[in-house]
Scaffold this motif. Structure first.
Motif, PDB file in Angstrom:
ATOM      1  N   SER A 120       0.857  -1.191   0.000  1.00 53.08           N
ATOM      2  CA  SER A 120       0.000   0.000   0.000  1.00 53.08           C
ATOM      3  C   SER A 120       0.893   1.241   0.000  1.00 53.08           C
ATOM      4  CB  SER A 120      -0.911   0.001   1.228  1.00 53.08           C
ATOM      5  OG  SER A 120      -0.132   0.078   2.399  1.00 53.08           O
ATOM      6  N   PHE A 121       0.254   2.426  -0.035  1.00 52.33           N
ATOM      7  CA  PHE A 121       1.012   3.677  -0.025  1.00 52.33           C
ATOM      8  C   PHE A 121       0.099   4.794   0.471  1.00 52.33           C
ATOM      9  CE2 PHE A 121      -0.747   2.876  -4.181  1.00 52.33           C
ATOM     10  CZ  PHE A 121      -1.443   4.040  -4.461  1.00 52.33           C
ATOM     11  N   ASP A 122       0.731   5.898   0.897  1.00 58.32           N
ATOM     12  CA  ASP A 122      -0.031   7.074   1.319  1.00 58.32           C
ATOM     13  C   ASP A 122      -0.618   7.743   0.089  1.00 58.32           C
ATOM     14  OD1 ASP A 122       0.745   6.617   3.925  1.00 58.32           O
ATOM     15  OD2 ASP A 122       2.496   7.944   3.798  1.00 58.32           O
ATOM     16  N   ALA A 123      -1.809   8.322   0.260  1.00 60.27           N
ATOM     17  CA  ALA A 123      -2.474   8.970  -0.865  1.00 60.27           C
ATOM     18  C   ALA A 123      -1.655  10.151  -1.385  1.00 60.27           C
ATOM     19  CB  ALA A 123      -3.869   9.441  -0.462  1.00 60.27           C
ATOM     20  N   GLY A 124      -0.977  10.857  -0.509  1.00 55.20           N
ATOM     21  CA  GLY A 124      -0.172  12.008  -0.917  1.00 55.20           C
ATOM     22  C   GLY A 124       1.111  11.596  -1.628  1.00 55.20           C
ATOM     23  N   ALA A 125       1.549  10.381  -1.409  1.00 54.00           N
ATOM     24  CA  ALA A 125       2.804   9.902  -2.002  1.00 54.00           C
ATOM     25  C   ALA A 125       2.575   9.179  -3.327  1.00 54.00           C
ATOM     26  CB  ALA A 125       3.503   8.971  -1.019  1.00 54.00           C
ATOM     27  N   LYS A 126       1.325   9.151  -3.773  1.00 55.51           N
ATOM     28  CA  LYS A 126       1.001   8.400  -4.983  1.00 55.51           C
ATOM     29  C   LYS A 126       1.813   8.854  -6.206  1.00 55.51           C
ATOM     30  CE  LYS A 126      -2.936   7.026  -7.830  1.00 55.51           C
ATOM     31  NZ  LYS A 126      -4.377   7.137  -8.008  1.00 55.51           N
ATOM     32  N   GLY A 174      10.783   5.315   1.995  1.00 54.22           N
ATOM     33  CA  GLY A 174      11.096   6.732   2.091  1.00 54.22           C
ATOM     34  C   GLY A 174      10.061   7.584   1.378  1.00 54.22           C
ATOM     35  N   LEU A 175       9.437   7.043   0.370  1.00 51.95           N
ATOM     36  CA  LEU A 175       8.400   7.763  -0.365  1.00 51.95           C
ATOM     37  C   LEU A 175       7.029   7.671   0.311  1.00 51.95           C
ATOM     38  CD1 LEU A 175       9.283   6.672  -4.005  1.00 51.95           C
ATOM     39  CD2 LEU A 175       9.769   8.864  -2.929  1.00 51.95           C
ATOM     40  N   GLY A 176       6.868   6.739   1.241  1.00 54.84           N
ATOM     41  CA  GLY A 176       5.594   6.594   1.949  1.00 54.84           C
ATOM     42  C   GLY A 176       4.830   5.340   1.550  1.00 54.84           C
ATOM     43  N   ALA A 177       5.501   4.375   0.980  1.00 55.26           N
ATOM     44  CA  ALA A 177       4.838   3.130   0.575  1.00 55.26           C
ATOM     45  C   ALA A 177       5.144   2.036   1.596  1.00 55.26           C
ATOM     46  CB  ALA A 177       5.329   2.692  -0.798  1.00 55.26           C
TER      47      ALA A 177
END
Length: 182
Positions: A120-126, A174-177
């Motif tokens: 999964s990942f953060d919506a802002g880091a998409k 590091g990117l939020g995933a």
């Protein structure tokens, strides 16, 4: 006048070279036939062997595979020939070692090959994750990378070494995933 001399010289040279060309053609044909005969001839027969050895070879060639294996083991035991440890036979020797008196603790084998899965990942880091996926797979278009990221969980890379898998995991985390190593 010069043309008359030229034509006589040409005709004279033709008549003089005609026999040479004919003999050359005959020699070429002869060489070609010799080469064809040499290549088509069968190899010379082997020298005559001892009749006793010939009989043994005939008997062995008539055996089945199981009978030949029995013959080999019987010859090894009768002639006192010991088994030579071959590299391919090494695992079977290792399998017989646990039969010793001392109990040996088996350590679980450490995994050396990993698959990196994007969970999964953060919506802002998409957008960052999409760019990184596109950079990771060179022939992937931006639209394909977006579809790939939106269809998580997906395997990013397969059969990576531990070091490479850890680097990839750190980059995406590091990117939020969320990355899982399998």
């Amino acid at each position: 006048m010069a043309s008359r001399y030229f034509s006589t010289i040409v005709s004279a040279s033709r008549t003089a070279s005609a026999p040479r060309l004919a003999s050359l053609a005959n020699r070429s044909r002869w060489l070609a036939t010799e080469a064809a005969q040499a290549s088509s001839s069968a190899p010379p027969p082997p020298p005559p062997a001892d009749p006793k050895i010939s009989r043994i070879v005939d008997d062995i060639s008539g055996l089945t595979l199981l009978q030949a294996a029995d013959l080999v083991s019987l010859l090894k035991s009768r002639l006192n020939i010991q088994e030579i440890a071959m590299p391919a036979a090494a695992p079977s020797a290792a399998a017989s070692s646990p039969a010793e008196d001392a109990p040996v603790e088996e350590k679980p084998k450490e995994k050396t090959v990993f698959n990196v899965m994007l969970k999964s990942f953060d919506a802002g880091a998409k957008p960052k994750v999409i760019r990184e996926v596109k950079a990771l797979v060179p022939n992937l278009t931006l639209i394909d990378a977006k579809k790939f990221v939106e269809s998580v969980p997906k395997v990013l890379k397969e059969n990576l070494s531990k070091e490479d898998a850890e680097k990839l995991k750190q980059t995406f985390e590091g990117l939020g995933a969320v990355i899982v190593l399998e």
